[in-house]
Each structure stands twice: as C-alpha cells, then as structure tokens.
Design a protein around this motif. Sequence first.
Motif, short mmCIF file in Angstrom:
data_model
loop_
_atom_site.label_atom_id
_atom_site.label_comp_id
_atom_site.label_asym_id
_atom_site.label_seq_id
_atom_site.Cartn_x
_atom_site.Cartn_y
_atom_site.Cartn_z
N GLY A 154 0.80 -1.22 0.00
CA GLY A 154 0.00 0.00 0.00
C GLY A 154 0.83 1.26 0.00
N VAL A 155 1.84 1.32 0.85
CA VAL A 155 2.66 2.53 0.96
C VAL A 155 3.48 2.75 -0.30
CG1 VAL A 155 4.60 3.59 2.20
CG2 VAL A 155 2.75 2.49 3.48
N THR A 156 4.12 1.71 -0.83
CA THR A 156 4.94 1.89 -2.03
C THR A 156 4.09 2.26 -3.24
OG1 THR A 156 4.90 -0.51 -2.40
CG2 THR A 156 6.82 0.39 -1.26
N GLY A 157 2.93 1.60 -3.40
CA GLY A 157 2.06 1.92 -4.53
C GLY A 157 1.51 3.33 -4.44
N LEU A 158 1.10 3.74 -3.24
CA LEU A 158 0.58 5.09 -3.04
C LEU A 158 1.68 6.12 -3.32
CD1 LEU A 158 -1.67 6.11 -0.04
CD2 LEU A 158 0.01 7.67 -0.98
N PHE A 159 2.87 5.88 -2.78
CA PHE A 159 3.99 6.81 -2.96
C PHE A 159 4.38 6.94 -4.43
CE2 PHE A 159 8.66 7.30 -3.31
CZ PHE A 159 8.79 8.58 -2.77
N LEU A 160 4.54 5.82 -5.12
CA LEU A 160 4.95 5.86 -6.52
C LEU A 160 3.88 6.50 -7.40
CD1 LEU A 160 6.62 2.34 -6.74
CD2 LEU A 160 7.78 4.52 -7.10
N SER A 161 2.62 6.20 -7.14
CA SER A 161 1.53 6.81 -7.93
C SER A 161 1.48 8.32 -7.72
CB SER A 161 0.18 6.18 -7.55
OG SER A 161 0.15 4.81 -7.86
N TRP A 162 1.74 8.75 -6.49
CA TRP A 162 1.68 10.18 -6.18
C TRP A 162 2.81 10.94 -6.86
CZ3 TRP A 162 -1.66 13.55 -4.19
CH2 TRP A 162 -1.18 14.80 -3.81
N ILE A 163 4.03 10.43 -6.78
CA ILE A 163 5.18 11.19 -7.30
C ILE A 163 5.26 11.12 -8.83
CG2 ILE A 163 6.51 10.94 -5.18
CD1 ILE A 163 8.22 8.85 -6.65
N THR A 164 4.72 10.05 -9.43
CA THR A 164 4.80 9.91 -10.89
C THR A 164 3.54 10.39 -11.59
OG1 THR A 164 3.91 7.65 -10.89
CG2 THR A 164 6.31 7.89 -10.67
N ARG A 165 2.43 10.51 -10.86
CA ARG A 165 1.12 10.80 -11.44
C ARG A 165 0.76 9.76 -12.50
NH1 ARG A 165 1.08 13.70 -7.49
NH2 ARG A 165 0.03 15.73 -7.35
N GLU A 166 1.13 8.52 -12.20
CA GLU A 166 0.76 7.38 -13.03
C GLU A 166 0.22 6.28 -12.12
OE1 GLU A 166 4.05 8.00 -16.60
OE2 GLU A 166 3.92 6.07 -15.57
N PRO A 167 -0.63 5.38 -12.63
CA PRO A 167 -1.20 4.33 -11.79
C PRO A 167 -0.19 3.21 -11.53
CG PRO A 167 -2.02 4.08 -14.01
CD PRO A 167 -1.20 5.35 -14.00
N ILE A 168 0.72 3.41 -10.60
CA ILE A 168 1.73 2.40 -10.27
C ILE A 168 1.12 1.49 -9.20
CG2 ILE A 168 4.10 1.98 -9.57
CD1 ILE A 168 3.84 3.69 -12.09
N ILE A 169 0.69 0.32 -9.62
CA ILE A 169 0.06 -0.63 -8.71
C ILE A 169 1.11 -1.65 -8.27
CG2 ILE A 169 -1.84 -2.25 -8.39
CD1 ILE A 169 -2.70 0.61 -9.09
N THR A 170 1.32 -1.75 -6.98
CA THR A 170 2.26 -2.74 -6.47
C THR A 170 1.49 -3.89 -5.84
OG1 THR A 170 2.46 -1.42 -4.44
CG2 THR A 170 4.15 -1.11 -6.11
N ALA A 171 2.17 -5.01 -5.69
CA ALA A 171 1.52 -6.21 -5.15
C ALA A 171 2.60 -7.14 -4.63
CB ALA A 171 0.70 -6.92 -6.23
N TRP A 172 2.19 -8.14 -3.86
CA TRP A 172 3.15 -9.16 -3.46
C TRP A 172 3.41 -10.08 -4.64
CZ3 TRP A 172 -1.64 -8.42 -1.26
CH2 TRP A 172 -2.65 -9.28 -1.69
N SER A 173 4.52 -10.76 -4.61
CA SER A 173 4.88 -11.66 -5.71
C SER A 173 4.10 -12.96 -5.60
CB SER A 173 6.39 -11.95 -5.67
OG SER A 173 6.73 -12.88 -6.68
#
Length: 416
Positions: free
Chosen positions: A63-82
């Motif tokens: 949640g934190v990494t996906g939220l952070f990356l989406s915010w700084i890039t203004r792109e839908p960066i969805i993270t997940a577990w492997s």
Amino acid sequence: MSTSISPPSIHLRDLTHPIMAGLISVIVNYGGTFILVFQAAKVAGLGPELTASWIWSISIGVGVTGLFLSWITREPIITAWSTPAAAFLVTALAATPYAEAVGAYLISAAAFVVLGASGYFEKLIRLIPPGVAAGLLAGILLQFGIGAFGGVNIEPLLAGLLIVAYVVLKRFSARYAVVGILLLGLAFLLIQGRIDLSGLQLQLAAPLFTMPVFSLNALLSVALPLFLITLSGQYMPGMLVLRNDGFRTSANPIVTVTGLGSLLMAPFGSHAFNIAAITAAICTGKEAYEDPAKRWVAGIAAGIFYILVGVFGVTLVAVFMAFPATFISTLAGLALLGTIGGSLASAMADPKSREAALITFLAAAANIKLFGIGGAFWGLLIGLVAYAVLNGSLPRAPRGAINALCAPAINKGAAN
C-alpha cells in the motif's frame, strides 16, 4: 519565459471510476491469489501471530509503495506481493527454517535495490519489441478472460448475470460497466445470503519481528529462486503493462522503491513485493478512466485499500476471501477484456513482428513452467528468440521507442 506543467486537476465526479478500479484490483488480488500466502504459512508451521504479521507486512508495504509511486509519478503504479514467489514458497518453506527464509528475503530485496539503482533493468526493457511485449501481455491475461466465461460451467446464474450485465452496461454506459457489475454481483450475493458478515470483528494487526538468519542453503534454495521468479514473473510483465497503456515512468525507481520496501518489511514476514501485472491492468487501462492523466488516482486508491487491509489484518482478508471464486474470476476477466483486446490489436499491428508476437502470445498463454520459473518468463524468451530468428536480430530501441507499445499518444499530464 519558462513554464511549468502542473498535475491535472481532479474533480469529485472524476474519482468514482479510478477508485472503483483500485478497489476491484485489491479484491481480485486478495480473493484470487492470497490463499497461497496462507498455504505457505501453514507449510512453514507459522502460528496465527506470525501469519498475521506476514499479512500486515505485505499489505502495508504494498500500500505505501504503490501510493507513494503513484503520487510522485502521477501514473497508476500498482504494487503487489509476488504471487509466483508465494507459490514457490509453498514448497520451499517446507525445507527451510523460517528465520533462514527471512534472511533470504532480505538478500533478494537487497538485490532488487542494487538492480534498480544500477539502471540495467530499464535498458533490458528497451530491447523488447513492442509487438512481442503486447503479445506477452495478451497471453498472460488470456486465462483471466477465459475464466470470466468458464465460470458459467460452475455457477451459470451468477456468471451469466455478470456477463449479460456487462454487455448491456457497455452498450448504454461503457464508463460504468465494471463498476456496475461489481455492485450488481455484491447485491446478488447478499440477497442469496452467500456473504455472511455477521461474525466479523475488527482487530488490529500486530507485526512481529523475526531475527534473520543467513545461510548458504537459504541463499541458493530460497533467495536466488525468489529473485529470479519475482524478476521474470512480476517485474517484467508489470512494466510491460504500464508500457502497453502508454505510461513512461522509468522502471529504475519502481524497482528501487519496491526493493527498499521489501527490505524494510522482510523481518516482519514479507517475502517480496513488486510492481503488479495482472491486477495493474485493471487500473492502467481506459476502463479505469478515459483520460490517462487521471488514472493515477486508481493507484492512490489501491494503496489506501491495501493499507486498510494491513491495519485490520486477517479480518478484512477474510472478507475478500469470502467472495465465491466464480465471482472473483468473472469480475477479473470482464474488467480485463479491454486490455486483452487492445494488447492483441497492438501485437498484430506491425507486420515485421506479427508472427513473433503470435508465438509470444501462444507461449505465454500456455503458461509453461520449467525449473520453478513461470510462464511469463518462458513466453517472453520464446518470443524474443522467434523475433531474432525471423528478423535477424533484436531491435536496438531508443528510449522513445517503448512508447510505441500503445498507439494513442499519452497525454502530457500522465507522465512525470
């Protein structure tokens, strides 16, 4: 006179679709693959407390990494577990002490931090022909599209209702099609009494620290396979999902940030998290929002939902896993139809790469599994070999060439 480009403004009426796309992505992830984490925890002999800590660590980290990356890039960066790594651990943890496994998680995560900081991953991405990349994505997602209609064999009323509703809503209100079938399906299940929430109690998760132990055995039998499986089965297709929908953020910060997140969360049980592939496609395509510049809201929403699940631990996971498998598979497949169709169109667009793209599509769809490595890697490898043989060599793509994966030009506001 210099000018600066400010992030696109988001109005309240714009939020519904990307937020629902983020919610569907989270539901599909927990309802579809999270059982593997429980299976791996059971094999490892973990008690309820350590299992809850594992859930907390990957949910909060994702949640934190996906939220952070989406915010700084203004792109839908969805993270997940492997997911392929979780499947691998179902077997690996049977022969590896848990503390040594945690040490292996740390080594694998550190390797991803180094890979992201070095910049080599982005260079590797640029060598992949656009048609082959699109064929790979279509092949990966094909089983989900088939699963949407295969549910008719298991639960014809539920699956049939969702399919018919999707087609009707697409005809009269395409923007609300996926949102509509989600709400309709939930209402149908509640009326049937198939979702029982009466016994649920909200409980905060309590993370537990495990002191890592490093061993050569865990390095070779857990850390190395974990790194390779996550790289080939998650990062490669995940970045291709972004490229296919026209987003241009470099892979390097994504690999670095998720690697750092995995490094921090490993002592609490997180095996690995990374950029998502299949569930990301729900948020990166036009079904999430017609304007690509506003789809980043789906990444923010997904991050928030993941954090909520992490905070309340097993309780909310139990809610997601209470949904019938047919509901999850049909919902996921229908939500990905647009992405599958667009990927197939892109794969067949260039006559020079058409046959190699078709081979890639079929190889990826076959989901070949050799040496513990999943179908995404083998589909890509077979497709690249086919392209090189048919055309004499792989292309030497400049930085801008990867944007050719998506025919429509991306709005300037969608890139950082």
